[in-house]
Design a protein around this motif. Structure first.
Motif, PDB file in Angstrom:
ATOM      1  N   MET A   1       0.844  -1.175   0.000  1.00 27.21           N
ATOM      2  CA  MET A   1       0.000   0.000   0.000  1.00 27.21           C
ATOM      3  C   MET A   1       0.894   1.245   0.000  1.00 27.21           C
ATOM      4  SD  MET A   1      -3.108   1.059   2.552  1.00 27.21           S
ATOM      5  CE  MET A   1      -2.223   1.645   3.968  1.00 27.21           C
ATOM      6  N   GLU A   2       0.552   2.188  -0.834  1.00 30.04           N
ATOM      7  CA  GLU A   2       1.298   3.448  -0.893  1.00 30.04           C
ATOM      8  C   GLU A   2       1.007   4.295   0.345  1.00 30.04           C
ATOM      9  OE1 GLU A   2       3.496   4.214  -3.078  1.00 30.04           O
ATOM     10  OE2 GLU A   2       3.049   2.722  -4.593  1.00 30.04           O
ATOM     11  N   ASP A   3       1.978   5.050   0.773  1.00 27.35           N
ATOM     12  CA  ASP A   3       1.779   6.017   1.840  1.00 27.35           C
ATOM     13  C   ASP A   3       1.009   7.199   1.262  1.00 27.35           C
ATOM     14  OD1 ASP A   3       2.831   8.558   3.443  1.00 27.35           O
ATOM     15  OD2 ASP A   3       2.966   6.785   4.738  1.00 27.35           O
ATOM     16  N   ILE A   4       0.060   7.727   2.016  1.00 19.31           N
ATOM     17  CA  ILE A   4      -0.775   8.820   1.510  1.00 19.31           C
ATOM     18  C   ILE A   4       0.059  10.056   1.179  1.00 19.31           C
ATOM     19  CG2 ILE A   4      -1.394   9.794   3.760  1.00 19.31           C
ATOM     20  CD1 ILE A   4      -3.702   9.358   0.674  1.00 19.31           C
ATOM     21  N   SER A   5       1.167  10.267   1.881  1.00 23.45           N
ATOM     22  CA  SER A   5       2.009  11.436   1.590  1.00 23.45           C
ATOM     23  C   SER A   5       2.633  11.338   0.197  1.00 23.45           C
ATOM     24  CB  SER A   5       3.092  11.606   2.652  1.00 23.45           C
ATOM     25  OG  SER A   5       3.985  10.508   2.635  1.00 23.45           O
TER      26      SER A   5
ATOM     27  N   LEU B   1       2.793   4.222  -9.362  1.00 23.06           N
ATOM     28  CA  LEU B   1       2.156   4.082  -8.054  1.00 23.06           C
ATOM     29  C   LEU B   1       0.859   3.317  -8.263  1.00 23.06           C
ATOM     30  CD1 LEU B   1       2.325   7.752  -6.717  1.00 23.06           C
ATOM     31  CD2 LEU B   1       3.891   5.905  -6.188  1.00 23.06           C
ATOM     32  N   THR B   2       0.515   2.485  -7.312  1.00 24.28           N
ATOM     33  CA  THR B   2      -0.754   1.772  -7.366  1.00 24.28           C
ATOM     34  C   THR B   2      -1.426   1.904  -6.010  1.00 24.28           C
ATOM     35  OG1 THR B   2       0.191   0.186  -8.921  1.00 24.28           O
ATOM     36  CG2 THR B   2      -1.837  -0.459  -7.811  1.00 24.28           C
ATOM     37  N   TRP B   3      -2.668   2.369  -6.030  1.00 27.65           N
ATOM     38  CA  TRP B   3      -3.414   2.501  -4.793  1.00 27.65           C
ATOM     39  C   TRP B   3      -4.902   2.572  -5.115  1.00 27.65           C
ATOM     40  CZ3 TRP B   3      -2.246   6.745  -7.506  1.00 27.65           C
ATOM     41  CH2 TRP B   3      -3.189   7.752  -7.567  1.00 27.65           C
TER      42      TRP B   3
ATOM     43  N   ALA C   1      -8.486   8.459   3.243  1.00 31.02           N
ATOM     44  CA  ALA C   1      -9.345   7.963   2.166  1.00 31.02           C
ATOM     45  C   ALA C   1      -9.829   9.135   1.307  1.00 31.02           C
ATOM     46  CB  ALA C   1     -10.530   7.193   2.730  1.00 31.02           C
ATOM     47  N   TYR C   2     -10.168  10.245   1.949  1.00 31.89           N
ATOM     48  CA  TYR C   2     -10.581  11.443   1.213  1.00 31.89           C
ATOM     49  C   TYR C   2      -9.439  11.940   0.320  1.00 31.89           C
ATOM     50  CZ  TYR C   2     -11.781  16.281   0.245  1.00 31.89           C
ATOM     51  OH  TYR C   2     -12.020  17.471  -0.387  1.00 31.89           O
TER      52      TYR C   2
ATOM     53  N   ALA D   1      -6.844  12.417  -5.041  1.00 30.12           N
ATOM     54  CA  ALA D   1      -5.727  12.100  -5.942  1.00 30.12           C
ATOM     55  C   ALA D   1      -6.230  11.299  -7.142  1.00 30.12           C
ATOM     56  CB  ALA D   1      -4.647  11.329  -5.187  1.00 30.12           C
ATOM     57  N   GLU D   2      -7.158  10.362  -6.917  1.00 28.06           N
ATOM     58  CA  GLU D   2      -7.740   9.618  -8.038  1.00 28.06           C
ATOM     59  C   GLU D   2      -8.423  10.573  -9.011  1.00 28.06           C
ATOM     60  OE1 GLU D   2     -10.266   6.904  -5.897  1.00 28.06           O
ATOM     61  OE2 GLU D   2      -8.725   5.332  -5.853  1.00 28.06           O
TER      62      GLU D   2
END
Length: 179
Positions: free
Chosen positions: A1-5, A79-81, A93-94, A99-100
């Motif tokens: 899992m990618e870090d949100i930062s 990156l994959t998330w 999550a927001y 980002a999506e």
């Protein structure tokens, strides 16, 4: 899992353009990136440092040995998330959903720019789509296969063969839908 930062760092519009530039050119000097992106050197330097903190870019050796110039290269090319990766944190999550959305805007903006200028060139693009039945696992498998195919295709291109090449952009989405 990618870090949100990392996800949020990459999906700033100018940082995404910097990443795209480095993806095509492998290494680049700050001033050259600024000229190519019509941005200020200071702004490019700032965003490169933000990407460096996120572990996406790093300073590269100066090709000519002149230490006065700052050269950079990508160390992460994908990156994959999913926003569902961050179900335990509504705030993260927001940010992942934002980002999506930014990623989709970036992709559609590129497609719209192509459609505005395609009549000025004799070079053809392509479009493809498909509709099928799949389990979540089969859909994930399709995504992995498409990514592997693109990676293989990129690796097979011999940039030293003397052929003139242009940047090309490909994107695909696979998702559940209704007919």
């Amino acid at each position: 899992m990618e870090d949100i930062s990392v996800i949020t760092a990459v999906h700033h519009p100018l940082r995404r353009r910097i990443i795209d530039h480095l993806l095509l050119h492998e290494t680049a000097q700050v001033g050259a990136i600024a000229r190519a992106l019509n941005a200020q050197v200071g702004s490019i330097s700032h965003h490169l440092r933000m990407l460096q903190r996120a572990g996406v870019v790093e300073q590269a050796e100066t090709p000519d040995g002149d230490g006065r110039a700052s050269w950079w290269r990508l160390i992460r090319t994908s990156l994959t998330w999913s926003s569902s990766d961050f179900a335990d944190s509504p705030a993260d999550a927001y940010l992942a959903r934002q980002a999506e959305r930014a990623n989709i805007r970036h992709q559609l903006d590129r497609l719209q720019r192509w459609h505005r200028v395609q009549h000025d060139t004799d070079i053809e693009g392509f479009a493809t789509d498909a509709l099928a039945w799949a389990t979540p696992e089969e859909l994930a498998d399709l995504g992995q296969r498409v990514s592997a195919l693109i990676d293989q295709w990129r690796a097979e291109i011999d940039r030293s063969d003397g052929h003139e090449r242009m940047p090309v952009f490909f994107f695909a989405h696979g998702f559940p839908t209704q007919v």
